[in-house]
Write a protein that holds these residues in place. Sequence first.
Motif, PDB file in Angstrom:
ATOM      1  N   ASP A  90       1.142   4.171  -3.306  1.00 39.11           N
ATOM      2  CA  ASP A  90       1.171   5.274  -2.594  1.00 39.11           C
ATOM      3  C   ASP A  90       1.965   6.205  -3.417  1.00 39.11           C
ATOM      4  O   ASP A  90       2.182   7.661  -3.882  1.00 39.11           O
ATOM      5  N   TRP A  91       3.091   5.900  -2.880  1.00 36.22           N
ATOM      6  CA  TRP A  91       4.925   6.791  -2.681  1.00 36.22           C
ATOM      7  C   TRP A  91       4.965   6.081  -4.991  1.00 36.22           C
ATOM      8  O   TRP A  91       5.217   7.733  -5.086  1.00 36.22           O
ATOM      9  N   TYR A  92       5.210   5.275  -5.684  1.00 41.40           N
ATOM     10  CA  TYR A  92       5.984   5.430  -6.686  1.00 41.40           C
ATOM     11  C   TYR A  92       4.682   4.374  -7.307  1.00 41.40           C
ATOM     12  O   TYR A  92       5.482   4.322  -8.815  1.00 41.40           O
ATOM     13  N   SER A 130       1.125  -0.819  -0.285  1.00 47.46           N
ATOM     14  CA  SER A 130      -0.149  -0.083   0.070  1.00 47.46           C
ATOM     15  C   SER A 130       0.274   1.499  -0.324  1.00 47.46           C
ATOM     16  O   SER A 130       0.644   2.509  -1.255  1.00 47.46           O
ATOM     17  N   LEU A 131       1.748   1.341   0.909  1.00 45.35           N
ATOM     18  CA  LEU A 131       2.685   2.317   0.891  1.00 45.35           C
ATOM     19  C   LEU A 131       3.562   2.946  -0.637  1.00 45.35           C
ATOM     20  O   LEU A 131       3.376   3.955  -1.439  1.00 45.35           O
ATOM     21  N   LEU A 132       4.230   1.219  -1.241  1.00 44.18           N
ATOM     22  CA  LEU A 132       4.220   1.557  -2.377  1.00 44.18           C
ATOM     23  C   LEU A 132       3.493   2.450  -3.864  1.00 44.18           C
ATOM     24  O   LEU A 132       4.242   2.456  -4.633  1.00 44.18           O
ATOM     25  N   SER A 154       5.194  -0.388  -9.008  1.00 49.49           N
ATOM     26  CA  SER A 154       7.065  -0.913  -8.228  1.00 49.49           C
ATOM     27  C   SER A 154       6.337  -1.402  -7.108  1.00 49.49           C
ATOM     28  O   SER A 154       6.539  -2.793  -6.999  1.00 49.49           O
TER      29      SER A 154
END
Length: 435
Positions: free
Chosen positions: A178-180, A174-176, A184
């Motif tokens: 949102d960020w990339y 989920s973080l990947l 990713s």
Amino acid sequence: MPPPEPARRDSAEDAQWSRPECQAWTATLLLGTCLLYCTRVSMPVCAVSMSQDFGWNKKEAGIALSSFFWGYCLTQVAGGHLGDRVGGEKIILLSATAWGFITAATPLLTHLGGAHLVFMTFSRILTGLLQGLYFPALTSLLSQKVRESERAFTYSAVGCGSQFGTLMTGAVGSLLLDWYGWQSVFYVSGGLTLLWVCYVYRYLLSEQDLILAVGVLVQGLPVARDTRVPWRQLFRKPSVWAAIFSQFSAACSFFILLSWLPTFFKETFPSSKGWVFNVVPWLVAIPASLFSGFLSDHLISQGYRTITVRKFMQVMGLGLSSVFALCLGHTSSFCKSVFFASASIGLQTFNHSGVSVNIQDLAPSCAGVLFGVANTAGALAGVVGVGLSGYLIESTGSWTSMFNLVAAISSLGLCTFLLFGKAQRVDLSPSREDL
């Protein structure tokens, strides 16, 4: 003429892992299972973002999501047969190499042309085909290399990698995302799988073993041991059918809950936090899986009959878990619902120490292919069960019907195993004829 039974048993014991080898392989296979689930759930995590990028509607997104299982159902028996024939660890390594590469290359495939859905569906079918080899090959490997007194804990420890992988992709993915971006998630999960393959190849498998395995698969080179499956002998035994049907019931119940619980919570408790009901049950399942394996092996070491322990595990995994599933349909409290869902999912991990290991008890020489038969039936039943659950929910307007279906399927599997389940080997016979 096959060797005498005592000699065959001695040679099998010589091939088993030592304690340090078993610990090293258990940790490695746990990580492998974790990475398998990381790549498996990459698509569900990225589905919304991909739909926005490619303009998919719900029907098209559903095609992409379900395509994995089209391939997954087709290679279960093949994975078990190949694992029994050339060694499960080699099949796992070769298939992981392929699915890791395909996962890492998936974002690139979508840019080959305008038919994004076609390329993505093809990629997921291939991934399903390759991952369908994993658990039957794993069952074959553990049945040949792990002592009977340690199989339950080893299988449960390796199996809890599925919960680790689901949690890891849900959190880190989920973080990947949102960020990339969604690409990713595929790059990272596929890349980590390829790194794991390199580690196994470098430290746990010799180059000669892998070359021999490839030779057997590609050229049909002869193998050192008799790998024919005594189908007629196996399927004449009620204990084999009981194990298959119990595995079928366990898989079907699990797929229904896995597929519908998030929707149940969203519709029943619309103001609740999604991370609570999507994470807590899996956090509970990890220690539950490890505990079930430890308890099973401990009871056997204390002198309890193997089949008695296996049946007790199934009472927990199919019986008690379905009771908590039924409770979900009769409460209006969010906290109670999370507790019941966590208890049901957690107790279902006891099946790893019950019927999943019982298949290894019955036929260690061909446990992989027998597990493949059972898991194919379970996967197909899961697809049908998920669809039937949706029909019941829609037609009755109540979630209780779905939980009743889970309880009915689980109860049938449990009763069959309690009546006909045994732990004596059924694959040893002077005549090993095929159908």
